[in-house]
Scaffold this active site. Sequence first.
Site, PDB file in Angstrom:
ATOM      1  N   GLU A 115       0.821  -1.216   0.000  1.00  0.00           N
ATOM      2  CA  GLU A 115       0.000   0.000   0.000  1.00  0.00           C
ATOM      3  C   GLU A 115       0.852   1.263   0.000  1.00  0.00           C
ATOM      4  O   GLU A 115       0.539   2.229  -0.709  1.00  0.00           O
ATOM      5  CB  GLU A 115      -0.910   0.011   1.229  1.00  0.00           C
ATOM      6  CG  GLU A 115      -1.791   1.245   1.294  1.00  0.00           C
ATOM      7  CD  GLU A 115      -2.545   1.337   2.615  1.00  0.00           C
ATOM      8  OE1 GLU A 115      -3.363   2.259   2.742  1.00  0.00           O
ATOM      9  OE2 GLU A 115      -2.283   0.510   3.497  1.00  0.00           O
ATOM     10  N   ASP A 116       1.941   1.274   0.784  1.00  0.00           N
ATOM     11  CA  ASP A 116       2.669   2.524   1.035  1.00  0.00           C
ATOM     12  C   ASP A 116       4.015   2.633   0.339  1.00  0.00           C
ATOM     13  O   ASP A 116       4.686   3.657   0.471  1.00  0.00           O
ATOM     14  CB  ASP A 116       2.884   2.697   2.546  1.00  0.00           C
ATOM     15  CG  ASP A 116       1.571   2.866   3.294  1.00  0.00           C
ATOM     16  OD1 ASP A 116       0.593   3.318   2.674  1.00  0.00           O
ATOM     17  OD2 ASP A 116       1.530   2.539   4.493  1.00  0.00           O
TER      18      ASP A 116
END
Length: 711
Positions: A115-116
């Site tokens: 996600e990051d």
Amino acid sequence: MSAEAASPGAHSRRRGRPRIELRRLGRAALLGPAGRDRLPDAIGHVADVHRAHHPDADLAILHQAYVLAESSHRGQFRKSGEPYITHPLAVTLILAELGAETTTLTASLLHDTVEDTDVTLDQVTAEFGAEVAYLVDGVTKLEKVEYGAAAESETFRKMLVATGNDVRVMSIKLADRLHNMRTLGVMRPEKQARIAKVTRDVLIPLAERLGVQALKTELEDLVFAILHPEEYEHTRALIAENTDAGAALDTMADRFRAVLRDAGITADVLIRPRHFVSVHRVSLKRGRLRGTDFGRLLVLVGEDADCYGVLGELHTCFTPVISEFKDFIAAPKFNLYQSLHTAVAGTGGEVAEVLIRTHQMHKVAEAGVIALGNPYIPQEGAEPADGERADPTRPGWLSRLLEWQQSTPDSDTFWTSLRADLAQDREITVFRADGGTLGLPAGASCVDAAYAQYGEQAHACIGASVNGRLATLSTVLSDGDTVQLLFAHDAHRAAPDAQETAPDAQETVSGPSPDWLEHARTPAARIAITAWLQAHPDGTAAPAAVPRRSAPPAPDAGPPAVANAVVDLPGTTVRLAGCCTPVPPDTVTGFAVRGAVVTVHRERCPAVSRMTSLGREPIPVRWGDAVGCLVTLVAESFGRPRLLADLTEVIAIEGAAIVSATVEPPSEQRVRHTYTLQLPEAAGLPALIRAMRDVPGVYDVRRSQHPAATG
């Protein structure tokens, strides 16, 4: 409020291990003196804890996951200022302390990378395999929805779906939330409160449902500190003022050890201090607290039978508080929890609560589903086509939630139903008529059982049989009941003479009553009923009756003849008794009453035995040649709209004329109809009774047997 102030410290008090200082972890993650041949210090803490639970675990994959997570998160920082890698490390350490297996820990280290960072799911699959990638993807999907007040319901809906496919996804999410709650002090107070409320309403009940008591209790304390700061400070002061409270429990524990040692039972007797919320609840319940109220005694043994041996010894040597005894070994909780609960009084009147369980029970009580390891067995290396996994450990409540969430398009409705379902803290098992079982929340009714077994087909349900006895749909079920749902079985079945029905005849749509919502406890039932009622705003229609022939036209000769009962007494008037309305070929007898009238009764009528006992002489009666008859029938039914119309239609079709009719007020959704009917011939009575019993909702039709005056 700082992160330290928000944390009540229950974590370190409970486990006896100091919490890892996050700033030191952060520095070790970036600068730790790790050579090629050994783990960095930061992941080394996780490895040591993991090896304590799984001595044979392969740590190479953890090292590999840490290297990827640290390099991908390098340069990222949390709002508190620590390097971001401290977060996945802390989450993984929480899971390692609970005994999670290696695959879960690997996915936990990587849970934010896709996600990051620039790491892709394909890269995770290539380096760590499909199982780790599946978990990482499940956690990632939970974070993709924007985290705002309006998005909460959809966020947790996605969380529930992901959890249903693999409960380890929720384990990682719970540990993630716990670490975020520990460090929540850097956020604005209003955001702290919002996150704490969601944690209280959904995540804490989910932790309870998954049996992860260690996470649940600490989350409760953290939420308590944020949402109820005054009560929290009072409770903390109360604990601080009673630092010597453990002495009373120490004394009781020593006496327990001596008693069990003399009995030859090998057991560990431990003191478990209560966490902050527990102390607060006990203080509200008992008022002034004594030393033994600040903790409980935990007795751990090797075998199930030893639990009952310990119970017997403690109840023999101490005074038991019988009202406090609960056996969750014979009847485990819905979240796999097993233990014996009791309380005993010492010589000084002090009362100590006691938990008795095996070491394995204790492991499951603390870690819940996390303690079960990996329950998913790949089928020849391939996932099923629909992505579902065969999960023998999936709790029944979770399967039900997955089913009803699919039929709830509105996220707000889902959110409300989810919170209501999570508020249920006990589950019952009822048996179906076909031998299967249904898992329902305590307090569920036959309405809930109908929708749990039949889904939307339960709209046509008209009643139930519970343990062999007729019952209304509002009947509350108990654990172990056998329930059979009753339907208007002919509601959708064409009759043999359907072609003779008038062309404009319409079949009504079957559906539930709005009253059912008052008796529905499960989201599945409430959502299905509400959806049907919204789709039919004009009101609930009854289950459709079977199409029948139109009633034959009445003859011009007038009403049918009355049955001819004859007595051999000149000048006597004969009257058929209204209490039993005899018809040919009933065996009958008569009794003289005032006015030269003989009343004729069926011989089995209760009035006959009463008058005989009073010395009244029976008079012989025989049937004459006339074929008509008068009869009173009682119909028992479940209440529904159009029932009276359907019954009168059937009576007319069978050629009977209604002389009088009464309908008693409904009682518990049951209705009693009494009809006095004039039949053209007595031979048609059996067919009339069968036709009335075929009306949907009618479960019994019988000849009247009500008491009559003796004259």
